[in-house]
Write a protein that holds these residues in place. Structure first.
Motif, short mmCIF file in Angstrom:
data_model
loop_
_atom_site.label_atom_id
_atom_site.label_comp_id
_atom_site.label_asym_id
_atom_site.label_seq_id
_atom_site.Cartn_x
_atom_site.Cartn_y
_atom_site.Cartn_z
N ILE A 162 0.86 -1.18 0.00
CA ILE A 162 0.00 0.00 0.00
C ILE A 162 0.90 1.24 0.00
CG2 ILE A 162 -1.65 1.33 1.40
CD1 ILE A 162 -2.86 -1.30 2.32
N PHE A 163 0.52 2.23 -0.74
CA PHE A 163 1.29 3.47 -0.88
C PHE A 163 1.83 3.91 0.50
CE2 PHE A 163 1.01 8.15 -2.47
CZ PHE A 163 2.37 8.13 -2.79
N ALA A 164 3.16 4.03 0.58
CA ALA A 164 3.81 4.26 1.88
C ALA A 164 3.82 5.73 2.25
CB ALA A 164 5.24 3.71 1.85
N VAL A 165 2.65 6.23 2.70
CA VAL A 165 2.51 7.61 3.18
C VAL A 165 1.72 7.59 4.48
CG1 VAL A 165 2.69 8.79 0.95
CG2 VAL A 165 0.49 7.83 1.67
N VAL A 166 1.89 8.62 5.29
CA VAL A 166 1.22 8.61 6.60
C VAL A 166 -0.21 9.11 6.53
CG1 VAL A 166 3.37 8.86 7.87
CG2 VAL A 166 2.10 10.92 7.20
N TRP A 167 -0.60 9.79 5.42
CA TRP A 167 -1.95 10.34 5.38
C TRP A 167 -2.99 9.31 4.95
CZ3 TRP A 167 -3.08 9.42 0.45
CH2 TRP A 167 -2.10 9.62 -0.54
N ASN A 168 -2.59 8.08 4.62
CA ASN A 168 -3.59 7.05 4.31
C ASN A 168 -3.70 6.04 5.43
OD1 ASN A 168 -1.28 5.56 4.02
ND2 ASN A 168 -1.63 4.97 1.88
N ARG A 169 -3.50 6.50 6.64
CA ARG A 169 -3.64 5.65 7.83
C ARG A 169 -3.88 6.52 9.05
NH1 ARG A 169 1.05 2.15 6.37
NH2 ARG A 169 0.42 2.90 4.32
N ALA A 170 -4.59 5.94 10.02
CA ALA A 170 -4.82 6.60 11.31
C ALA A 170 -4.04 5.83 12.37
CB ALA A 170 -6.31 6.63 11.64
N TYR A 171 -3.31 6.57 13.19
CA TYR A 171 -2.48 5.96 14.24
C TYR A 171 -3.11 6.16 15.61
CZ TYR A 171 1.38 5.80 10.83
OH TYR A 171 2.18 5.53 9.74
N ARG A 172 -3.17 5.07 16.40
CA ARG A 172 -3.59 5.24 17.79
C ARG A 172 -2.51 6.06 18.50
NH1 ARG A 172 -3.51 0.35 19.72
NH2 ARG A 172 -2.01 0.73 21.40
N ARG A 173 -2.91 7.12 19.16
CA ARG A 173 -1.94 8.08 19.67
C ARG A 173 -1.02 7.48 20.71
NH1 ARG A 173 -1.85 12.23 23.63
NH2 ARG A 173 -4.00 11.73 24.21
N ASP A 174 -1.54 6.65 21.61
CA ASP A 174 -0.65 6.10 22.63
C ASP A 174 0.36 5.13 22.01
OD1 ASP A 174 -2.40 4.02 22.12
OD2 ASP A 174 -3.15 3.86 24.18
N PHE A 175 -0.03 4.40 20.96
CA PHE A 175 0.93 3.56 20.22
C PHE A 175 2.04 4.43 19.63
CE2 PHE A 175 2.06 2.39 15.82
CZ PHE A 175 2.80 1.24 16.06
N PHE A 176 1.65 5.54 19.08
CA PHE A 176 2.60 6.42 18.40
C PHE A 176 3.55 7.09 19.40
CE2 PHE A 176 3.98 9.76 15.51
CZ PHE A 176 3.88 9.16 14.25
N THR A 177 2.98 7.64 20.46
CA THR A 177 3.82 8.37 21.41
C THR A 177 4.68 7.44 22.26
OG1 THR A 177 1.96 8.43 22.97
CG2 THR A 177 2.24 10.32 21.50
N GLU A 178 4.13 6.29 22.67
CA GLU A 178 4.92 5.35 23.47
C GLU A 178 6.05 4.74 22.65
OE1 GLU A 178 2.11 2.57 25.02
OE2 GLU A 178 1.06 4.08 26.22
N GLY A 179 5.85 4.68 21.34
CA GLY A 179 6.91 4.18 20.47
C GLY A 179 7.98 5.22 20.20
N GLY A 180 7.74 6.46 20.64
CA GLY A 180 8.73 7.53 20.46
C GLY A 180 8.88 7.97 19.02
N TYR A 181 7.85 7.82 18.23
CA TYR A 181 7.98 8.15 16.81
C TYR A 181 7.97 9.67 16.60
CZ TYR A 181 7.05 3.22 16.12
OH TYR A 181 7.13 1.85 16.17
N ARG A 182 8.90 10.13 15.80
CA ARG A 182 8.98 11.54 15.40
C ARG A 182 9.37 11.59 13.92
NH1 ARG A 182 6.83 15.03 18.99
NH2 ARG A 182 8.33 16.70 18.47
#
Length: 776
Positions: A162-182
């Motif tokens: 699937i097209f590798a961009v962030v705008w075609n997916r929704a991220y659970r915020r705690d998954f994102f922040t706990e993973g330290g993603y920036r």
């Protein structure tokens, strides 16, 4: 499950250089039928009007929160800023020039509930092209494969396609922040985020709903960077991906798929000459080879067929081998280039030999060629620029392209260029400045060093440019590819308000610079004196003390052959009564009208269709009646009553398209009293509603929105910026409350009120406070 008192979605929108698109983007989110959302718009020091637009949305919708960054950091930094302010359960990253389709948030929320709040929710999208084409994605078949519930990506490697961009997916915020993603800086940052988060996610679900409209801009995309080496950051981004995947158990097959996607991405970028042009291609291929060899997973097998051969060439790093491979495959790309060369050669051969010869000679730095309305009499913004240039840049000589039928009406001192003559082609080849309120002919070639100034000739209520593709009444007579070739010649585009700037940048996708200066033709509304108003009225034959109503309907695209009034002019003039006089101006597309001539002959009205200056007509009029003509935006500068008579509003906006609802009655949309029937129009004047309190309040809001930069100094701003090359010659406009329009006729002909009094003959130029804005 959703946390208490937090929105379900945080929509993060990085904002930079998208003033032509950000309204549509924000509207697409705000208008969703699912309301539990916060919208975080991050102004990354955008150089255009985007910051003001998002502030406007925040002022009227509490769900919109605006963050203005102190310095520009790029899309990654802007997204990180949005992350720092997000409080929702799920994160959605929407680019400022894209939009969400109706019902998207509801479909996402329902799917999240069905699948028990997975780490990532994958979305479908379409690509919307500037020429109207809509292209579906390849995501549907992959999303269909996981419709039964949430899955682990490492066990469903097809999801990596699937097209590798962030705008075609929704991220659970705690998954994102706990993973330290920036987000990282530079291009291709999405690939890093997509492949690392998918590797870490334990549960991923999909929603089979086309949620995002991914806009393919003709100009302005970050991928069309003018600095080719910026695209070499793709190697660093994939290096970071494999560094994060290294040593993690259970991801051997995952790494092979990501590697295959990486090399395909290298090839995709390499194939686009606007990203990797000649002079950089060998270096790009060498670096791609080094990354290939360094990151190649054990046991990786290239894909079959021609694509596999390309993989092997990338691994070798041989530019010669790549060229030979293209030759062996018939080189479709080379064939297209050859065809293009043949077409350009044929076009050049068709140009006049004299023009081609003159284009080899040096440009004349002091020559400007002006034109207005396809070779009609000098008028509008180009004429105002010409007049200002004579005062501020007297060394620049001005010539006017004027057709034979208009030559007799040339103002004194204007030097004419007759089209299709030796003098014309010589001037078009040698002039440094080309100024027009429409476009010069397709045969005009833009030379290096020439400056094309597009002044336009009105604020767009109706749809313009590529928007017209969706309206058959006008699209059938338009060659949009030719239009955009003409637009590509523009260096500067003049605008009188933010609405116009947004529209021009979106509907004319090209690399011009917007001059937010105001319309030069509107300067006269702040410079004219009471003596000017009296003189013009006398020349038109308006009796002293009578109130003049100027009726200016616009052209209809389905009715261009003859002027057909939308109301009974004789009746309207009669019902106005003896204290009024009706001035009628048919659109310049129409020729003479026998009925109008007959009415004028017997004194029922004054036909001003042939008058050379619409600005003078506005100065003479006590009020304006129009339908959808852009004259209303100019006339609003005079702060005199405007009445909209729109008897065919529904059909007009359906067939021609409009940019806002003129009849909504909302402040900023409607300039005064309105009527949709002839009887109602007559009642508007009989009752006094045309100049009543509500009409006055609406007019003020309309002026605040559309007379933003018109203050009497627009022509000077344009001349200083374009002809004199004074980069800083664009001071803020005089505030609306501090401007003094030309006196209304009743004041000019009688006793003037103190607040509106002006010394005879004085112009804003004489004001020390105003002039100081240019002296600073």
């Amino acid at each position: 499950m959703p946390a208490a008192n937090t929105p379900r979605f945080s929509v993060i929108i990085p904002v930079y250089g998208v003033e032509g698109y950000i309204r549509e983007c924000l509207d697409s989110v705000i208008s969703q039928n699912y309301r539990d959302v916060e919208i975080i718009a991050v102004d990354d020091c955008s150089p255009d009007g985007s910051g003001a637009i998002i502030d406007e949305f925040a002022a009227r919708d509490p769900r919109v929160r605006v963050v203005h960054r102190a310095e520009n950091g790029g899309i990654g930094a802007a997204r990180n800023t949005g992350l720092d302010h997000a409080t929702g359960d799920y994160l959605l990253f929407v680019d400022g020039d894209d939009s969400l389709r109706p019902g998207s948030l509801r479909a996402m929320a329902d799917r999240l509930a069905e699948t028990g709040d997975p780490d990532i929710l994958l979305l479908d999208h379409v690509r919307t092209h500037w020429d109207g084409r809509v292209e579906p994605s390849n995501s549907g078949k992959f999303l269909a494969g996981i419709r039964d519930g949430a899955v682990r990506p490492a066990e469903h490697l097809e999801l990596l396609r699937i097209f590798a961009v962030v705008w075609n997916r929704a991220y659970r915020r705690d998954f994102f922040t706990e993973g330290g993603y920036r987000f990282t800086d530079g291009l291709y940052e999405d690939a890093l985020m997509v492949y690392t988060t998918m590797a870490a996610a334990r549960r991923v679900a999909g929603v089979e709903y086309v949620a995002v409209e991914y806009r393919q801009r003709r100009h302005g995309s970050s991928m069309r960077s003018s600095a080719p080496r910026k695209h070499f950051v793709i190697f660093e981004q994939y290096g970071r991906i494999f560094a994060q995947l290294a040593g993690r158990p259970g991801l051997d097959e995952y790494r092979k798929v990501v590697f295959e996607r990486m090399v395909s991405h290298f090839l995709h970028t390499f194939a686009r000459g606007f990203r990797i042009p000649k002079g950089h291609r060998r270096a790009y291929l060498r670096q791609a080879s080094q990354v290939y060899r360094r990151l190649e997973p054990a046991g990786f097998i290239p894909p079959p067929g021609v694509l596999g051969l390309k993989f092997k060439v990338v691994r070798s790093g041989s530019y010669t081998a790549f060229q030979l491979l293209k030759l062996a495959n018939g080189s479709r790309e080379a064939a297209v280039r050859t065809l293009g060369r043949l077409k350009r050669w044929a076009g050049r051969k068709a140009l006049r030999a004299y023009y081609a010869l003159q284009r080899r000679r040096p440009l004349d730095p002091d020559l400007a060629v002006y034109s207005a309305y396809w070779g009609r009499t000098p008028a509008c913004n180009p004429l105002a620029v010409h007049e200002a240039a004579k005062r501020l840049a007297p060394g620049v000589r001005g010539l006017w392209v004027v057709n034979k039928e208009h030559a007799a009406a040339l103002p004194p001192g204007v030097k004419r260029l007759a089209p299709a003559t030796f003098a014309y082609w010589r001037a078009m080849a040698r002039a440094t400045y080309l100024v027009n309120n429409v476009n010069f002919a397709d045969s005009v070639v833009k030379r290096p060093g020439q400056i094309h100034l597009q002044t336009h000739h009105g604020t767009p209520l109706k749809r313009m440019g590529i928007d017209q593709q969706h309206y058959p009444a006008v699209a059938r007579s338009m060659d949009f590819e030719a239009l955009l070739r003409r637009v590509d010649r523009w260096d500067y585009s003049v605008s009188s308000n933010l609405h116009s700037t947004e529209q021009w940048e979106r509907v004319y996708p090209a690399a011009f610079t917007s001059l937010d200066t105001g319309y030069p033709r509107n300067d006269v509304y702040y410079r004219a004196t009471a003596a000017d108003v009296r003189r013009i009225r006398g020349e038109l034959g308006i009796e002293h003390g009578r109130r003049a109503i100027l009726y200016c309907p616009t052209v209809r695209d389905h009715q261009k052959d003859a002027f057909v009034p939308r109301l009974d002019l004789a009746r309207f003039a009669r019902e106005l009564g003896p204290d009024f006089v009706l001035l009628v101006r048919a659109h310049y597309f129409y020729g003479g009208d026998p009925e109008l001539d007959a009415l004028a002959a017997r004194g029922a009205l004054i036909d001003v269709s042939g008058h050379q200056s619409v600005e003078e007509l506005c100065l003479a009029a006590d009020a304006l009646v129009t339908d959808y003509s852009s004259i209303m935006f100019d006339y609003a500068n005079l702060d005199r009553p405007i009445v909209v008579y729109a008897d065919d509003w529904e059909s007009y906006r359906t067939c021609r398209g409009v940019t806002f609802d003129l009849l909504s009655g909302n402040p900023g949309d409607t300039p005064g009293a309105t009527a949709t029937t002839e009887d109602r129009l007559i009642e508007v004047f009989r009752s006094g509603a045309w100049e009543g309190e509500r009409a006055t309040a609406l007019r003020r809001a309309f002026r605040e929105r559309f007379c933003t930069w018109d203050d009497g100094f627009a022509a000077e701003r344009v001349v200083r910026r374009v002809l004199l090359r004074e980069e800083g010659a664009n001071p803020p406009p005089v505030p609306l409350d501090e401007r003094t329009p030309a006196p209304a006729p009743r004041i000019a002909e009688g006793v003037r009120l103190p607040a509106q009094a002006r010394r005879e003959g004085q112009s804003p130029e004489a004001s020390p406070l105003a002039q100081a804005r240019f002296d600073q």
